[in-house]
Design a protein around this motif. Sequence first.
Motif, PDB file in Angstrom:
ATOM      1  N   ARG A   1     -20.416 -25.543  24.396  1.00  0.00           N
ATOM      2  CA  ARG A   1     -21.774 -25.936  23.687  1.00  0.00           C
ATOM      3  C   ARG A   1     -22.328 -24.477  23.143  1.00  0.00           C
ATOM      4  O   ARG A   1     -22.763 -24.524  22.105  1.00  0.00           O
ATOM      5  CB  ARG A   1     -22.897 -26.309  24.893  1.00  0.00           C
ATOM      6  CG  ARG A   1     -24.138 -26.646  24.533  1.00  0.00           C
ATOM      7  CD  ARG A   1     -24.053 -28.065  23.811  1.00  0.00           C
ATOM      8  NE  ARG A   1     -23.737 -29.073  24.506  1.00  0.00           N
ATOM      9  CZ  ARG A   1     -22.644 -29.769  24.706  1.00  0.00           C
ATOM     10  NH1 ARG A   1     -21.848 -29.624  23.727  1.00  0.00           N
ATOM     11  NH2 ARG A   1     -22.446 -30.792  25.313  1.00  0.00           N
ATOM     12  N   ASP A   2     -21.618 -23.400  23.565  1.00  0.00           N
ATOM     13  CA  ASP A   2     -22.195 -21.915  22.968  1.00  0.00           C
ATOM     14  C   ASP A   2     -21.702 -21.733  21.697  1.00  0.00           C
ATOM     15  O   ASP A   2     -22.222 -21.364  20.799  1.00  0.00           O
ATOM     16  CB  ASP A   2     -21.591 -21.082  24.113  1.00  0.00           C
ATOM     17  CG  ASP A   2     -22.532 -20.686  25.358  1.00  0.00           C
ATOM     18  OD1 ASP A   2     -23.602 -21.306  25.409  1.00  0.00           O
ATOM     19  OD2 ASP A   2     -21.911 -20.503  26.229  1.00  0.00           O
ATOM     20  N   ALA A   3     -20.421 -22.358  21.767  1.00  0.00           N
ATOM     21  CA  ALA A   3     -19.556 -22.191  20.398  1.00  0.00           C
ATOM     22  C   ALA A   3     -20.056 -23.038  19.344  1.00  0.00           C
ATOM     23  O   ALA A   3     -20.367 -22.681  18.126  1.00  0.00           O
ATOM     24  CB  ALA A   3     -18.166 -22.441  20.517  1.00  0.00           C
ATOM     25  N   GLU A   4     -20.483 -24.195  19.662  1.00  0.00           N
ATOM     26  CA  GLU A   4     -20.901 -25.268  18.643  1.00  0.00           C
ATOM     27  C   GLU A   4     -22.657 -24.638  18.067  1.00  0.00           C
ATOM     28  O   GLU A   4     -22.772 -24.859  17.018  1.00  0.00           O
ATOM     29  CB  GLU A   4     -21.319 -26.598  19.200  1.00  0.00           C
ATOM     30  CG  GLU A   4     -20.004 -27.256  19.607  1.00  0.00           C
ATOM     31  CD  GLU A   4     -20.141 -28.660  20.502  1.00  0.00           C
ATOM     32  OE1 GLU A   4     -21.450 -28.779  20.864  1.00  0.00           O
ATOM     33  OE2 GLU A   4     -19.020 -29.253  20.790  1.00  0.00           O
ATOM     34  N   TRP A   5     -23.354 -24.197  18.928  1.00  0.00           N
ATOM     35  CA  TRP A   5     -24.449 -23.766  18.830  1.00  0.00           C
ATOM     36  C   TRP A   5     -24.330 -22.372  17.990  1.00  0.00           C
ATOM     37  O   TRP A   5     -24.946 -22.345  16.703  1.00  0.00           O
ATOM     38  CB  TRP A   5     -25.499 -23.457  20.122  1.00  0.00           C
ATOM     39  CG  TRP A   5     -26.806 -22.747  19.707  1.00  0.00           C
ATOM     40  CD1 TRP A   5     -27.105 -21.735  20.338  1.00  0.00           C
ATOM     41  CD2 TRP A   5     -27.773 -23.008  18.825  1.00  0.00           C
ATOM     42  NE1 TRP A   5     -28.409 -21.318  20.046  1.00  0.00           N
ATOM     43  CE2 TRP A   5     -28.860 -22.026  19.155  1.00  0.00           C
ATOM     44  CE3 TRP A   5     -27.912 -24.021  17.641  1.00  0.00           C
ATOM     45  CZ2 TRP A   5     -29.849 -22.258  18.320  1.00  0.00           C
ATOM     46  CZ3 TRP A   5     -28.901 -23.979  16.917  1.00  0.00           C
ATOM     47  CH2 TRP A   5     -30.141 -23.004  17.396  1.00  0.00           C
ATOM     48  N   LEU A   6     -23.625 -21.709  18.256  1.00  0.00           N
ATOM     49  CA  LEU A   6     -23.165 -20.375  17.573  1.00  0.00           C
ATOM     50  C   LEU A   6     -22.657 -20.705  15.888  1.00  0.00           C
ATOM     51  O   LEU A   6     -23.053 -20.253  15.009  1.00  0.00           O
ATOM     52  CB  LEU A   6     -22.015 -19.481  18.076  1.00  0.00           C
ATOM     53  CG  LEU A   6     -22.312 -18.035  17.660  1.00  0.00           C
ATOM     54  CD1 LEU A   6     -23.685 -17.613  18.015  1.00  0.00           C
ATOM     55  CD2 LEU A   6     -21.369 -17.306  18.627  1.00  0.00           C
ATOM     56  N   ALA A   7     -21.922 -21.865  16.000  1.00  0.00           N
ATOM     57  CA  ALA A   7     -21.499 -22.281  14.540  1.00  0.00           C
ATOM     58  C   ALA A   7     -22.526 -22.563  13.744  1.00  0.00           C
ATOM     59  O   ALA A   7     -22.665 -22.485  12.384  1.00  0.00           O
ATOM     60  CB  ALA A   7     -20.469 -23.555  14.709  1.00  0.00           C
ATOM     61  N   VAL A   8     -23.514 -23.350  14.169  1.00  0.00           N
ATOM     62  CA  VAL A   8     -24.581 -23.884  13.319  1.00  0.00           C
ATOM     63  C   VAL A   8     -25.432 -22.478  13.001  1.00  0.00           C
ATOM     64  O   VAL A   8     -25.762 -22.306  11.716  1.00  0.00           O
ATOM     65  CB  VAL A   8     -25.636 -24.732  14.273  1.00  0.00           C
ATOM     66  CG1 VAL A   8     -27.039 -25.044  13.112  1.00  0.00           C
ATOM     67  CG2 VAL A   8     -24.939 -26.045  14.578  1.00  0.00           C
TER      68      VAL A   8
END
Length: 624
Positions: free
Chosen positions: A74-81
């Motif tokens: 979830r951290d990585a997905e949010w950071l990707a946005v």
Amino acid sequence: MQWLEAIRRLAAQHVAAQRQHWSMNGGSIHAAIDEILAPTIADDIGEAEAEARAAMAADVRWHRLVSALDLTARDAEWLAVLAACELDPRLTRVLGYLDDTAVPTAPSPASGALVWAWAPGEWPGPASAVARWQLATPVGAWQSTTPWAMDAEIAAFLAGRDDWTGLRDEVRPVDVDERECLHPALLAEMLAAVREVDGGAVAELVGRAGSGRRTLLTQLATALGLTPIQLDAGSGVRGVRAARLLDGVGIVAAGDGDVVATDAERLTFVACESAPRAADDTIRLRWDIPSPTAAQRRRLWAAASVHDEPAAVAEWDLTPGEIAAAARAGLAADRVLGGRVRAGSLSTMQPLPLPYSWDDLIVAEHVGAALERLLVEVRLRTEVLDDWEFRRLVPATSGITALFAGPSGTGKTMATQVLARELGLDLFRVDLATVVSKYIGETEKQLAAVFDEAERSRILVLFDEADALFGQRTKVQDAHDRYANIEIDYLLQRLDSFGGIAVLATNRKSDLDPAFLRRLRTVVDFVSPSATERLRLWRSALPTHTSHGVAVTEELDHEWLATHLELTGAEIKTIALGAAFDSREAGRLISLDAVLEASRRELGKRGAVLRVAAPARVDTEVAS
């Protein structure tokens, strides 16, 4: 960047799905309300999500970021946005479009949930790795609609920029050179110790500025197979995360009072002048870096400069940094080093001129012999202590401290000036007014600076009126007595480890603490001059002619003056100067009457009266 293209395609699928849905129901307000209450996602959005996740997993930088900072999916997905909008700001218009607004919309947890189809409440909070490592921060309260700002440094890292640490000046990768390791035994000891630690640890290397602390820590990092990263003390979490992302170890230059952020799971190296304040309970390993030897200093100079080596390189306790600075000055190296000395502790010391030579010094025979002996000890101390290995008898100190005791005006200060000139040393006198403080601990702090500078530099330190500092300890009756005794105890300990050259001058030897006398290498008792010495003093002070042959005195009977006037050398100089001014004003040569009149004034200072019964007889009695 395939991951960024995948995020764009995911956003495009969301846009396409939105348009398709609106085109099917005519885009009415009723359809909009239905969309809010019963959202639908086209099947191909799921494929775009899977493609984006796969692109991130295949990207080297993303893999490094996730593994180094322990990011969740979830951290990585949010950071990707966040990173996608930071690198391509046009995507904020897409977020606005999906949010049914006509203006660009900064990424928020709600928009992240829309892009990745998170369940309600799954967005990262204050405890997430994204927040903990300051990869991005909310611009406001922790709410789902609060916009977030991406750290530009992390965005640049994900974009593949090699010099991403250059966006700020707090993190700098170190260029490892092949310079000589000055302390191989210490390096081996440190290497063995840090290898035994499992998890986080702080290796502290303590020494003065320019002593080579960061160089040795860089060599330690290299020996461990890690990339050395130079960090400012204020880099905090950013510094720790940079060290992780670069698969390196942070080398922090910390000053007094600095709080150093450490990595609880990995190594952190700290170069400091004193132990910094710990930000956590991480294991701390501490070493003191020794000063380079004379041979090491000479090798450092030879490697840094093509010019002849200044004498200070071998004789002064210089740091590698000071040698490097002097080497850059070329032929002006001596001036650079001299300026460093004078900039060191001038707040508590005053430079004294050196106008006198050995021939100008007129003292008793035993005093002259003691001074010559002192010269020999200073000049030969390295040969005796090191070449003949007599340092084993004085392992704690190689310094020389002498006491010059005797009445005022007997030549103590002049003898110190002569010694400094004979030894080729600069002479500094300690200013007691600036050293002694009413505040607890300040006196010791100022004295520590004086002793440290005397040890390091080519100077001789004179403690005039030494009994004011080195007085006898007293019975403790109140707090003042206790702290006064603490100051004296500090001085006793510091003399035991003192490695420089110092002279203590006093006219009240009996007031000194007996423990000081035991620690002094040489004690010289100055006495009032005898008639023979006074004759030399009178002839030196009142010559018949100047160096150019101009007559200045009448036919004076110097022997008669030496026999009948029991004066110190300082008093004779003062009388000669006073008689010279009187005679010059009267327009005549210096006569016996002028000398006697100046003598009356000088003796009056100490309550003595000069009576002349006859031209050939002069008596002195103390006035009642």
